[in-house]
Design an enzyme around this catalytic site. Structure first.
Site, PDB file in Angstrom:
ATOM      1  N   ASP A 162       0.808  -1.228   0.000  1.00 33.82           N
ATOM      2  CA  ASP A 162       0.000   0.000   0.000  1.00 33.82           C
ATOM      3  C   ASP A 162       0.838   1.274   0.000  1.00 33.82           C
ATOM      4  O   ASP A 162       0.420   2.315   0.527  1.00 33.82           O
ATOM      5  CB  ASP A 162      -0.967   0.012   1.210  1.00 33.82           C
ATOM      6  CG  ASP A 162      -1.848  -1.209   1.231  1.00 33.82           C
ATOM      7  OD1 ASP A 162      -2.199  -1.697   0.148  1.00 33.82           O
ATOM      8  OD2 ASP A 162      -2.190  -1.667   2.338  1.00 33.82           O
ATOM      9  N   LYS A 205       1.866   2.177  -5.050  1.00 37.84           N
ATOM     10  CA  LYS A 205       2.440   1.634  -6.300  1.00 37.84           C
ATOM     11  C   LYS A 205       1.529   1.881  -7.500  1.00 37.84           C
ATOM     12  O   LYS A 205       1.976   2.232  -8.586  1.00 37.84           O
ATOM     13  CB  LYS A 205       2.665   0.107  -6.158  1.00 37.84           C
ATOM     14  CG  LYS A 205       3.607  -0.263  -5.036  1.00 37.84           C
ATOM     15  CD  LYS A 205       3.681  -1.769  -4.839  1.00 37.84           C
ATOM     16  CE  LYS A 205       2.428  -2.416  -4.296  1.00 37.84           C
ATOM     17  NZ  LYS A 205       2.052  -2.059  -2.929  1.00 37.84           N
ATOM     18  N   GLN A 218       1.913  -6.094  -3.179  1.00 34.98           N
ATOM     19  CA  GLN A 218       2.335  -6.208  -1.779  1.00 34.98           C
ATOM     20  C   GLN A 218       3.609  -5.366  -1.573  1.00 34.98           C
ATOM     21  O   GLN A 218       3.846  -4.444  -2.327  1.00 34.98           O
ATOM     22  CB  GLN A 218       2.567  -7.668  -1.355  1.00 34.98           C
ATOM     23  CG  GLN A 218       1.287  -8.481  -1.229  1.00 34.98           C
ATOM     24  CD  GLN A 218       0.721  -8.948  -2.554  1.00 34.98           C
ATOM     25  OE1 GLN A 218       1.391  -9.636  -3.316  1.00 34.98           O
ATOM     26  NE2 GLN A 218      -0.512  -8.591  -2.843  1.00 34.98           N
ATOM     27  N   GLY A 262      -4.513  -4.323  -3.789  1.00 36.00           N
ATOM     28  CA  GLY A 262      -5.510  -3.292  -4.086  1.00 36.00           C
ATOM     29  C   GLY A 262      -4.737  -2.043  -4.475  1.00 36.00           C
ATOM     30  O   GLY A 262      -4.103  -1.417  -3.617  1.00 36.00           O
ATOM     31  N   HIS A 263      -4.726  -1.731  -5.750  1.00 31.43           N
ATOM     32  CA  HIS A 263      -3.929  -0.604  -6.247  1.00 31.43           C
ATOM     33  C   HIS A 263      -4.873   0.522  -6.662  1.00 31.43           C
ATOM     34  O   HIS A 263      -5.658   0.374  -7.596  1.00 31.43           O
ATOM     35  CB  HIS A 263      -3.046  -1.055  -7.419  1.00 31.43           C
ATOM     36  CG  HIS A 263      -2.006  -2.052  -7.007  1.00 31.43           C
ATOM     37  ND1 HIS A 263      -1.105  -2.621  -7.874  1.00 31.43           N
ATOM     38  CD2 HIS A 263      -1.718  -2.580  -5.789  1.00 31.43           C
ATOM     39  CE1 HIS A 263      -0.327  -3.449  -7.213  1.00 31.43           C
ATOM     40  NE2 HIS A 263      -0.675  -3.451  -5.951  1.00 31.43           N
TER      41      HIS A 263
HETATM   42  P1  GDP Z   1      -0.766   0.315  -3.531  1.00 32.25           P
HETATM   43  O1  GDP Z   1      -1.343  -0.964  -3.075  1.00 32.25           O
HETATM   44  O2  GDP Z   1       0.706   0.406  -3.280  1.00 32.25           O
HETATM   45  O3  GDP Z   1      -1.096   0.657  -4.959  1.00 32.25           O
HETATM   46  O4  GDP Z   1      -1.421   1.456  -2.641  1.00 32.25           O
HETATM   47  P2  GDP Z   1      -2.979   1.582  -2.207  1.00 32.25           P
HETATM   48  O5  GDP Z   1      -3.752   2.032  -3.367  1.00 32.25           O
HETATM   49  O6  GDP Z   1      -3.421   0.354  -1.514  1.00 32.25           O
HETATM   50  O7  GDP Z   1      -2.884   2.669  -1.080  1.00 32.25           O
HETATM   51  C1  GDP Z   1      -2.356   3.934  -1.317  1.00 32.25           C
HETATM   52  C2  GDP Z   1      -3.427   4.973  -0.958  1.00 32.25           C
HETATM   53  O8  GDP Z   1      -2.842   6.247  -0.880  1.00 32.25           O
HETATM   54  C3  GDP Z   1      -4.495   5.090  -2.026  1.00 32.25           C
HETATM   55  O9  GDP Z   1      -5.703   5.458  -1.411  1.00 32.25           O
HETATM   56  C4  GDP Z   1      -3.989   6.233  -2.906  1.00 32.25           C
HETATM   57  O10 GDP Z   1      -5.037   6.918  -3.576  1.00 32.25           O
HETATM   58  C5  GDP Z   1      -3.366   7.122  -1.872  1.00 32.25           C
HETATM   59  N1  GDP Z   1      -2.214   7.914  -2.320  1.00 32.25           N
HETATM   60  C6  GDP Z   1      -1.237   7.592  -3.203  1.00 32.25           C
HETATM   61  N2  GDP Z   1      -0.292   8.560  -3.236  1.00 32.25           N
HETATM   62  C7  GDP Z   1      -0.690   9.503  -2.364  1.00 32.25           C
HETATM   63  C8  GDP Z   1      -0.130  10.735  -1.926  1.00 32.25           C
HETATM   64  O11 GDP Z   1       0.944  11.164  -2.325  1.00 32.25           O
HETATM   65  N3  GDP Z   1      -0.844  11.442  -0.981  1.00 32.25           N
HETATM   66  C9  GDP Z   1      -2.040  11.007  -0.482  1.00 32.25           C
HETATM   67  N4  GDP Z   1      -2.650  11.753   0.431  1.00 32.25           N
HETATM   68  N5  GDP Z   1      -2.593   9.847  -0.882  1.00 32.25           N
HETATM   69  C10 GDP Z   1      -1.912   9.106  -1.792  1.00 32.25           C
HETATM   70  P1  IMO Z   2      -0.901  -4.204  -2.244  1.00 31.23           P
HETATM   71  O1  IMO Z   2      -0.459  -4.739  -3.573  1.00 31.23           O
HETATM   72  C1  IMO Z   2      -0.973  -4.629   2.086  1.00 31.23           C
HETATM   73  C2  IMO Z   2      -1.050  -8.669   3.714  1.00 31.23           C
HETATM   74  C3  IMO Z   2      -2.311  -9.110   4.422  1.00 31.23           C
HETATM   75  C4  IMO Z   2      -1.754 -10.096   5.417  1.00 31.23           C
HETATM   76  C5  IMO Z   2      -0.617 -10.747   4.633  1.00 31.23           C
HETATM   77  C6  IMO Z   2      -0.994 -12.074   3.981  1.00 31.23           C
HETATM   78  O2  IMO Z   2      -2.192  -3.495  -2.270  1.00 31.23           O
HETATM   79  O3  IMO Z   2       0.201  -3.428  -1.598  1.00 31.23           O
HETATM   80  P2  IMO Z   2      -2.542 -12.800   1.961  1.00 31.23           P
HETATM   81  O4  IMO Z   2      -3.919 -12.371   1.577  1.00 31.23           O
HETATM   82  O5  IMO Z   2      -1.502 -12.520   0.947  1.00 31.23           O
HETATM   83  O6  IMO Z   2      -2.509 -14.205   2.455  1.00 31.23           O
HETATM   84  O7  IMO Z   2      -2.207 -11.908   3.262  1.00 31.23           O
HETATM   85  O8  IMO Z   2      -0.244  -9.829   3.625  1.00 31.23           O
HETATM   86  N1  IMO Z   2      -1.254  -8.172   2.332  1.00 31.23           N
HETATM   87  C7  IMO Z   2      -1.186  -6.883   1.991  1.00 31.23           C
HETATM   88  N2  IMO Z   2      -1.002  -5.787   2.740  1.00 31.23           N
HETATM   89  N3  IMO Z   2      -1.069  -4.506   0.747  1.00 31.23           N
HETATM   90  C8  IMO Z   2      -1.218  -5.593  -0.025  1.00 31.23           C
HETATM   91  O9  IMO Z   2      -1.187  -5.536  -1.377  1.00 31.23           O
HETATM   92  C9  IMO Z   2      -1.336  -6.849   0.599  1.00 31.23           C
HETATM   93  N4  IMO Z   2      -1.515  -8.114   0.142  1.00 31.23           N
HETATM   94  C10 IMO Z   2      -1.455  -8.911   1.213  1.00 31.23           C
HETATM   95  O10 IMO Z   2      -2.959  -8.029   5.033  1.00 31.23           O
HETATM   96  O11 IMO Z   2      -1.176  -9.403   6.489  1.00 31.23           O
HETATM   97 MG    MG Z   3      -2.871  -1.641  -1.803  1.00 33.92          MG
END
Ligand code: GDP
Ligand code: IMO
Ligand code: MG
Length: 422
Positions: A13, A16, A223, A40-41
């Site tokens: 998270d 990416k 991840q 979840g991207h």
């Molecule tokens: P990922 O799994 O690495 O793609 O990241 P996620 O989407 O799960 O979580 C990142 C969260 O931060 C999302 O809600 C994005 O919309 C948000 N986000 C990304 N870059 C920024 C930033 O620079 N500032 C803020 N406030 N939110 C951001």
């Molecule tokens: P993105 O790509 C954050 C965490 C879960 C749990 C552990 C194992 O959005 O960054 P799993 O479902 O793989 O068996 O869970 O890994 N986890 C993540 N945490 N971002 C993710 O993906 C994750 N994918 C799995 O919360 O702790």
């Molecule tokens: Mg994510």
């Protein structure tokens, strides 16, 4: 002709999805190499939010081919949901989305097994997303798995039945969980029919041919490195190699084809699920990071645990990945913070060390912090790196020194345009 990699340097998270969507423009192909719908991207374009789980984050850029690589585990049910949400937004993804025949399938009983396994662990549960990731990779390495290429085989239903029966036998070893196999199975087979309209390819040939033709490839990690099956905080990890080594096995690309490894890290740190988190803040500062940063899981909606940025942890993942550039995200979350802390070293076993101990899960680790001034100013309208508050730029410069790696970009908001080169 080269492959650049974008991956997470913390526990996932890191942002990416946003970075891949932004940078994808410069590439011909965007390829996912591991993970599955546990990811979840989030991408925000023109005020609209999209969340991708299996489909690569280059899908919103016209003309770019998106490949789901062999290292990914794909659930036809979540895949169809994602396809439908793209259709609802009029995104013409079909001609630009390819799926490796060697990607493994997640079947409904993988999800039931995931839930049963977690239920059996009680307080020691991993905090899995319950998407069936662990059981699907277990079947892959156990040589029982079903692959995307099997979907078009005449005996697919028999193959499915064999694996289902095996799973139903295994589930009896665990505490009772309730599940509706008939309904899920019917949905699964309907979704299987729908995903057959996607183009299945021998993706290892496809990506290598693209490289031969001089094309540029961006490999998208899911991840984070601290969730890597080998090097993460085991057993509180996911079931794939999330580090750059996973690009080679997850796409069929040789190591000498990799050019830049771009590591993404938040200006602070989060983790969702159980397991060690040395700089976690269990106080109101942690709560403030969660509220301001809107730190709730993009896949499960669970609150993310929050803490300060951790230099020993990042030096470890920079080393493992061979990171050539870092992108820092979510700097704007500190806009109202008086003080920002950075863990520069660990203290355990009566010594100071920047090395993550083997027994990080059980060991008590104290952190040594350095603190920096906040800037007490909103970055919202600042659209150039040099216009950001001095204290914010100073924070980035200090991080760069501590991490001994170039910080090439800084993100100050979820929107595509809030990303600045330094
Ligand atoms: P990922 O799994 O690495 O793609 O990241 P996620 O989407 O799960 O979580 C990142 C969260 O931060 C999302 O809600 C994005 O919309 C948000 N986000 C990304 N870059 C920024 C930033 O620079 N500032 C803020 N406030 N939110 C951001
Ligand atoms: P993105 O790509 C954050 C965490 C879960 C749990 C552990 C194992 O959005 O960054 P799993 O479902 O793989 O068996 O869970 O890994 N986890 C993540 N945490 N971002 C993710 O993906 C994750 N994918 C799995 O919360 O702790
Ligand atoms: Mg994510």
């Amino acid at each position: 002709m080269a492959v650049d990699v974008i991956l997470g340097l913390q526990w996932g998270d890191e942002g990416k999805g946003k970075i891949v969507d932004y940078l994808a423009e410069k590439y011909d192909l965007v390829c996912r190499f591991q993970g599955g719908p546990n990811a979840g991207h989030t991408i925000k374009i023109d005020g609209k939010k999209y969340v991708l789980h299996t489909i690569p984050s280059g899908i919103f850029r016209p003309d770019i081919i998106n490949v789901i690589g062999n290292g990914v585990v794909l659930d036809p049910i979540t895949m169809v949901r994602e396809m439908e949400s793209l259709e609802a937004s009029n995104i013409d993804y079909l001609p630009r989305l390819l799926v490796s025949r060697k990607a493994h399938l997640i079947v409904p009983t993988h999800r039931f097994l995931d839930a049963a396994s977690e239920a059996s662990k009680g307080l020691g549960k991993i905090g899995s997303t319950l998407k069936g990731i662990g059981p699907a990779y277990m079947d892959k390495t156990g040589r029982n798995g079903l692959r995307v290429g099997d979907l078009t085989a005449p005996d697919f239903e028999n193959k499915y039945k064999t694996i289902k029966e095996k799973h139903l036998g295994l589930i009896k070893l665990y505490p009772d969980i309730s599940f509706d196999l008939d309904a899920e199975e019917q949905n699964f087979f309907e979704c299987v029919e729908k995903i057959k309209k996607l183009r299945f390819v021998n993706s290892e040939y496809y990506v290598n041919q693209a490289l031969t033709e001089g094309k540029q490839i961006l490999a998208e990690g899911a991840q984070g490195s601290m969730l890597d099956i080998d090097f993460g905080t085991y057993p509180f990890v996911t079931s794939s190699n999330t580090i750059s080594a996973g690009v080679c096995s997850g796409l069929g690309i040789a190591p000498n084809k990799i050019r830049d490894v771009i590591g993404v890290a938040k200006a602070y740190c989060t983790r969702v699920g159980s397991g060690p988190f040395p700089t976690e803040l269990l106080d109101e500062t942690g709560e403030k990071l969660r509220t301001v940063g809107m730190e709730f899981g993009a896949t499960t909606g669970r609150p993310r645990r929050c803490g300060w940025i951790d230099i020993p942890q990042l030096l470890y993942t920079i080393m493992l990945n061979g990171v050539t550039k870092i992108i820092i995200t979510k700097l704007d979350v500190f806009d109202t913070f008086e003080e920002i802390c950075v863990a520069t070293n660990y203290s355990y076993d009566n010594m100071i060390s920047s090395e993550l101990p083997f027994d990080i899960v059980d060991k008590h680790i104290d952190q040594m912090y350095e603190s920096f001034y906040g800037w007490n100013e909103s970055m919202d309208s600042m659209m150039e790196y040099d216009k950001l508050p001095l204290a914010a730029r100073n924070y980035i410069t200090e991080l760069e020194k501590l991490l001994k790696t170039k910080i090439s970009m800084v993100s100050t908001g979820p929107e595509r345009e809030k990303l600045f080169e330094r």
